[in-house]
Design a protein around this motif. Structure first.
Motif, PDB file in Angstrom:
ATOM      1  N   HIS A  14       0.824  -1.221   0.000  1.00  0.00           N
ATOM      2  CA  HIS A  14       0.000   0.000   0.000  1.00  0.00           C
ATOM      3  C   HIS A  14       0.848   1.257   0.000  1.00  0.00           C
ATOM      4  O   HIS A  14       0.371   2.323  -0.361  1.00  0.00           O
ATOM      5  N   TRP A  15       2.122   1.163   0.415  1.00  0.00           N
ATOM      6  CA  TRP A  15       3.010   2.324   0.335  1.00  0.00           C
ATOM      7  C   TRP A  15       3.216   2.760  -1.112  1.00  0.00           C
ATOM      8  O   TRP A  15       3.522   3.916  -1.376  1.00  0.00           O
ATOM      9  N   ARG A  16       3.064   1.820  -2.028  1.00  0.00           N
ATOM     10  CA  ARG A  16       3.278   2.107  -3.465  1.00  0.00           C
ATOM     11  C   ARG A  16       1.966   2.174  -4.227  1.00  0.00           C
ATOM     12  O   ARG A  16       1.957   2.083  -5.464  1.00  0.00           O
ATOM     13  N   GLY A  17       0.850   2.291  -3.496  1.00  0.00           N
ATOM     14  CA  GLY A  17      -0.447   2.403  -4.147  1.00  0.00           C
ATOM     15  C   GLY A  17      -1.023   1.091  -4.607  1.00  0.00           C
ATOM     16  O   GLY A  17      -2.011   1.057  -5.349  1.00  0.00           O
ATOM     17  N   GLU A  18      -0.444  -0.039  -4.166  1.00  0.00           N
ATOM     18  CA  GLU A  18      -0.927  -1.357  -4.549  1.00  0.00           C
ATOM     19  C   GLU A  18      -1.831  -1.920  -3.461  1.00  0.00           C
ATOM     20  O   GLU A  18      -1.852  -1.450  -2.329  1.00  0.00           O
ATOM     21  N   GLN A  19      -2.572  -2.949  -3.793  1.00  0.00           N
ATOM     22  CA  GLN A  19      -3.479  -3.574  -2.848  1.00  0.00           C
ATOM     23  C   GLN A  19      -2.728  -4.632  -2.045  1.00  0.00           C
ATOM     24  O   GLN A  19      -2.176  -5.577  -2.614  1.00  0.00           O
ATOM     25  N   PRO A  20      -2.662  -4.506  -0.713  1.00  0.00           N
ATOM     26  CA  PRO A  20      -1.970  -5.528   0.078  1.00  0.00           C
ATOM     27  C   PRO A  20      -2.792  -6.809   0.167  1.00  0.00           C
ATOM     28  O   PRO A  20      -4.007  -6.806  -0.070  1.00  0.00           O
ATOM     29  N   ALA A  21      -2.117  -7.900   0.503  1.00  0.00           N
ATOM     30  CA  ALA A  21      -2.811  -9.161   0.721  1.00  0.00           C
ATOM     31  C   ALA A  21      -3.572  -9.107   2.043  1.00  0.00           C
ATOM     32  O   ALA A  21      -3.352  -8.220   2.879  1.00  0.00           O
ATOM     33  N   ASP A  22      -4.467 -10.053   2.255  1.00  0.00           N
ATOM     34  CA  ASP A  22      -5.171 -10.128   3.527  1.00  0.00           C
ATOM     35  C   ASP A  22      -4.178 -10.444   4.641  1.00  0.00           C
ATOM     36  O   ASP A  22      -3.183 -11.138   4.441  1.00  0.00           O
ATOM     37  N   GLY A  23      -4.450  -9.941   5.837  1.00  0.00           N
ATOM     38  CA  GLY A  23      -3.583 -10.217   6.966  1.00  0.00           C
ATOM     39  C   GLY A  23      -2.843  -8.987   7.444  1.00  0.00           C
ATOM     40  O   GLY A  23      -3.200  -7.844   7.108  1.00  0.00           O
ATOM     41  N   VAL A  24      -1.797  -9.202   8.213  1.00  0.00           N
ATOM     42  CA  VAL A  24      -1.060  -8.117   8.846  1.00  0.00           C
ATOM     43  C   VAL A  24      -0.231  -7.359   7.822  1.00  0.00           C
ATOM     44  O   VAL A  24       0.424  -7.959   6.961  1.00  0.00           O
ATOM     45  N   THR A  25      -0.262  -6.035   7.904  1.00  0.00           N
ATOM     46  CA  THR A  25       0.474  -5.188   6.964  1.00  0.00           C
ATOM     47  C   THR A  25       1.312  -4.172   7.738  1.00  0.00           C
ATOM     48  O   THR A  25       1.219  -4.044   8.956  1.00  0.00           O
ATOM     49  N   ALA A  26       2.126  -3.443   6.982  1.00  0.00           N
ATOM     50  CA  ALA A  26       2.917  -2.354   7.547  1.00  0.00           C
ATOM     51  C   ALA A  26       1.994  -1.215   7.979  1.00  0.00           C
ATOM     52  O   ALA A  26       0.812  -1.176   7.621  1.00  0.00           O
ATOM     53  N   PRO A  27       2.514  -0.248   8.745  1.00  0.00           N
ATOM     54  CA  PRO A  27       1.712   0.938   9.051  1.00  0.00           C
ATOM     55  C   PRO A  27       1.195   1.602   7.776  1.00  0.00           C
ATOM     56  O   PRO A  27       1.750   1.423   6.691  1.00  0.00           O
ATOM     57  N   GLN A  28       0.143   2.384   7.918  1.00  0.00           N
ATOM     58  CA  GLN A  28      -0.436   3.074   6.768  1.00  0.00           C
ATOM     59  C   GLN A  28       0.590   3.968   6.077  1.00  0.00           C
ATOM     60  O   GLN A  28       0.655   4.044   4.854  1.00  0.00           O
ATOM     61  N   TYR A  29       1.416   4.629   6.880  1.00  0.00           N
ATOM     62  CA  TYR A  29       2.366   5.616   6.360  1.00  0.00           C
ATOM     63  C   TYR A  29       3.474   5.775   7.385  1.00  0.00           C
ATOM     64  O   TYR A  29       3.226   5.733   8.596  1.00  0.00           O
ATOM     65  N   ILE A  30       4.714   5.949   6.925  1.00  0.00           N
ATOM     66  CA  ILE A  30       5.815   6.241   7.835  1.00  0.00           C
ATOM     67  C   ILE A  30       6.638   7.392   7.275  1.00  0.00           C
ATOM     68  O   ILE A  30       6.675   7.609   6.050  1.00  0.00           O
ATOM     69  N   ILE A  31       7.306   8.110   8.162  1.00  0.00           N
ATOM     70  CA  ILE A  31       8.200   9.167   7.718  1.00  0.00           C
ATOM     71  C   ILE A  31       9.353   9.312   8.713  1.00  0.00           C
ATOM     72  O   ILE A  31       9.146   9.321   9.929  1.00  0.00           O
ATOM     73  N   PHE A  32      10.568   9.375   8.176  1.00  0.00           N
ATOM     74  CA  PHE A  32      11.767   9.688   8.946  1.00  0.00           C
ATOM     75  C   PHE A  32      12.097  11.162   8.718  1.00  0.00           C
ATOM     76  O   PHE A  32      12.092  11.629   7.576  1.00  0.00           O
ATOM     77  N   GLU A  33      12.412  11.886   9.805  1.00  0.00           N
ATOM     78  CA  GLU A  33      12.804  13.291   9.721  1.00  0.00           C
ATOM     79  C   GLU A  33      13.991  13.521  10.653  1.00  0.00           C
ATOM     80  O   GLU A  33      13.953  13.100  11.812  1.00  0.00           O
ATOM     81  N   LEU A  34      15.013  14.171  10.134  1.00  0.00           N
ATOM     82  CA  LEU A  34      16.207  14.460  10.929  1.00  0.00           C
ATOM     83  C   LEU A  34      16.273  15.957  11.192  1.00  0.00           C
ATOM     84  O   LEU A  34      16.414  16.753  10.260  1.00  0.00           O
ATOM     85  N   SER A  35      16.168  16.339  12.456  1.00  0.00           N
ATOM     86  CA  SER A  35      16.088  17.747  12.839  1.00  0.00           C
ATOM     87  C   SER A  35      17.361  18.178  13.562  1.00  0.00           C
ATOM     88  O   SER A  35      17.996  17.392  14.277  1.00  0.00           O
ATOM     89  N   SER A  36      17.683  19.469  13.415  1.00  0.00           N
ATOM     90  CA  SER A  36      18.846  20.030  14.094  1.00  0.00           C
ATOM     91  C   SER A  36      18.535  20.451  15.526  1.00  0.00           C
ATOM     92  O   SER A  36      19.451  20.782  16.287  1.00  0.00           O
ATOM     93  N   GLY A  37      17.274  20.470  15.911  1.00  0.00           N
ATOM     94  CA  GLY A  37      16.899  20.892  17.257  1.00  0.00           C
ATOM     95  C   GLY A  37      15.604  20.244  17.686  1.00  0.00           C
ATOM     96  O   GLY A  37      14.936  19.565  16.892  1.00  0.00           O
ATOM     97  N   TYR A  38      15.243  20.456  18.948  1.00  0.00           N
ATOM     98  CA  TYR A  38      14.065  19.819  19.532  1.00  0.00           C
ATOM     99  C   TYR A  38      13.149  20.901  20.081  1.00  0.00           C
ATOM    100  O   TYR A  38      13.552  21.698  20.950  1.00  0.00           O
ATOM    101  N   ALA A  39      11.923  20.945  19.589  1.00  0.00           N
ATOM    102  CA  ALA A  39      10.990  22.002  19.978  1.00  0.00           C
ATOM    103  C   ALA A  39      10.782  22.036  21.485  1.00  0.00           C
ATOM    104  O   ALA A  39      10.522  21.012  22.114  1.00  0.00           O
ATOM    105  N   GLY A  40      10.896  23.216  22.065  1.00  0.00           N
ATOM    106  CA  GLY A  40      10.613  23.411  23.472  1.00  0.00           C
ATOM    107  C   GLY A  40      11.794  23.348  24.399  1.00  0.00           C
ATOM    108  O   GLY A  40      11.679  23.676  25.588  1.00  0.00           O
ATOM    109  N   ASP A  41      12.960  22.941  23.907  1.00  0.00           N
ATOM    110  CA  ASP A  41      14.090  22.727  24.811  1.00  0.00           C
ATOM    111  C   ASP A  41      14.616  24.019  25.439  1.00  0.00           C
ATOM    112  O   ASP A  41      15.234  23.983  26.506  1.00  0.00           O
TER     113      ASP A  41
END
Length: 458
Positions: free
Chosen positions: A113-140
């Motif tokens: 489903h990450w590539r717009g295809e139909q997954p098979a029945d059963g357990v699948t990956a999360p709907q969507y994932i994203i990695f983000e690399l930040s130079s700082g942390y909000a609120g610190d």
């Protein structure tokens, strides 16, 4: 005992005392008016102390982390919810030093489903994932003055629409200051020049977003600094332990103080602030309006950071037992993820294990006109798409639409909020499906089982 040991003992005790003082200053933000706490109702006060304990936990975990020997951990979970978190998300974080290179290895269930295809029945990956690399942390910093352009940036992002995954659901991501010549795999730069400044990535986050709580499951992840096996990690020193304790307390205090101020001043949760964001946007009401929501907006200062591929909208609800909100959205371009969530005035997502305090696109009944409609109220109206306030009279509403490639502004989602009497709900939503108590109980069981699986510690 030698004089050196006596001095170290005093140094460590002093650092511990400093940490406790920081915790006291964090506690003060729960009921000191000058520090912008939520209104002092019994429930708000009780939840405020839990909220503070969550930042204490976060401070401990963050301070114990070693950027040269990182590991993924949960940055937000049921024990330390905050920042109007997404109840459909796993928030993972690993502290790194972007001057070095790292390799992330991951394995997910069926990812078609990450590539717009139909997954098979059963357990699948999360709907969507994203990695983000930040130079700082909000609120610190503990101060709203950190919210200015250039204070922190993402040096790189990579989401499930871009990640190359093999047939077994396995993938690797190289994180490095520069991309090696000839390298064609998944890559996130750990350094980037912006605003005439070189930024170094420090905080790698991974969000895993879920639609189907019954069948979508978390990924396995590993992160290692390249050649870490050649370096033996030295034992902790007394000076490092002292600094660690002070960091724990400072993180807890600064985070509580920052987010209290952010909620009251930036979001204008309790009313308009002269010269505040609503004035700058030409709005005649607070940025977080009561029983309404602000227009969909992209990542920026107004959102306090957040997920770079999201379009957000938010507001507050203030309802008695005989009132409800009907939230309506139309999506000309279907998002990769869509969810509607409630939170208390500290920014903790409401209990999403025992209550339907959030409903995403998977569990949402869609109307014949193509729109989506949620009903927010305290008691069960007996129809689908009910979002429970868990009995909290006043809290946040939030919408997230995720777009790996943002659509043009004219095709952004639309949003409408209407306050109605509880007895008017069914007449306002004549197409709504009637839901039995047996179905509600089945939904609660799915929630309980998914939350245990999503946040398992083994």
């Amino acid at each position: 005992m030698t004089d050196d040991n006596k001095e170290m003992k005093q140094q460590l005790r002093a650092a511990f005392d400093d940490m406790i003082q920081f915790f006291q200053e964090a506690r003060d933000a729960i009921d000191t008016p000058e520090l912008y706490p939520a209104p002092p109702t019994e429930r708000n006060l009780a939840e405020g102390y839990r909220y503070m304990l969550g930042f204490m936990l976060s401070g401990i975990e963050r301070s114990l982390a070693d950027p040269l020997y990182p590991r993924f951990r949960r940055a937000i979970q049921p024990t330390n919810r905050a920042t109007i978190d997404n109840a459909d998300a796993v928030y993972l974080m690993a502290e790194i030093d972007g001057n070095y290179s790292y390799r992330v290895r991951g394995k997910a269930k069926d990812t078609r489903h990450w590539r717009g295809e139909q997954p098979a029945d059963g357990v699948t990956a999360p709907q969507y994932i994203i990695f983000e690399l930040s130079s700082g942390y909000a609120g610190d910093s503990g101060k709203l003055s950190e919210m200015k352009p250039g204070s922190r940036i993402n040096t790189g992002t990579l989401d499930s629409s871009q990640i190359a995954v093999d047939a077994n659901g396995e993938f690797e991501i190289l994180i490095a200051p520069t991309k090696p010549v000839g390298y064609e795999g998944n890559f996130i730069p750990s350094k980037r020049v912006s605003h005439n400044t070189e930024y170094v990535g420090r905080f790698l986050t991974c969000r895993e977003l879920f639609h189907d709580w019954e069948y979508q499951d978390v990924m396995d992840l590993e992160i290692l600094r390249l050649d870490c096996e050649q370096d033996i990690k030295p034992p902790i020193t007394a000076n490092e332990a002292a600094q660690l304790m002070r960091n724990v307390g400072e993180i807890a205090r600064n985070q509580v103080h920052f987010w209290n101020a952010f909620n009251a001043i930036t979001l204008e949760t309790y009313g308009k602030i002269p010269g505040g964001i609503s004035d700058k946007m030409g709005m005649d009401r607070p940025f977080m309006p009561v029983n309404d929501m602000n227009p969909p907006n992209a990542l920026g200062i107004a959102t306090g950071g957040g997920q770079s591929s999201n379009i957000y909208a938010g507001g507050t609800y203030l309802l008695d037992d005989n009132e409800a909100l009907i939230i309506e959205t139309h999506t000309p371009v279907e998002p990769a993820f869509m969810g509607f969530h409630l939170a208390n005035l500290w920014g903790e997502s409401l209990d999403f294990e025992s209550y339907p305090s959030n409903i995403n696109a998977h569990f949402l009944d869609r109307d014949k006109d193509g729109g989506y409609r949620w009903v927010v109220c305290h008691k069960d109206p007996g129809i689908a798409n009910w979002v429970s306030t868990t009995g909290l009279p006043h809290g946040y509403t939030s919408m997230r639409w995720t777009y790996p490639s943002p659509p043009p502004k004219e095709q952004w989602p639309t949003l409408k909020v209407e306050k109605v009497a509880f007895d008017e709900i069914r007449s306002k939503l004549p197409e709504a499906r009637i839901v039995s108590e047996a179905e509600r109980a089945e939904q609660r069981l799915i929630r309980h089982r998914h939350v245990q699986r999503r946040y398992r510690q083994y």
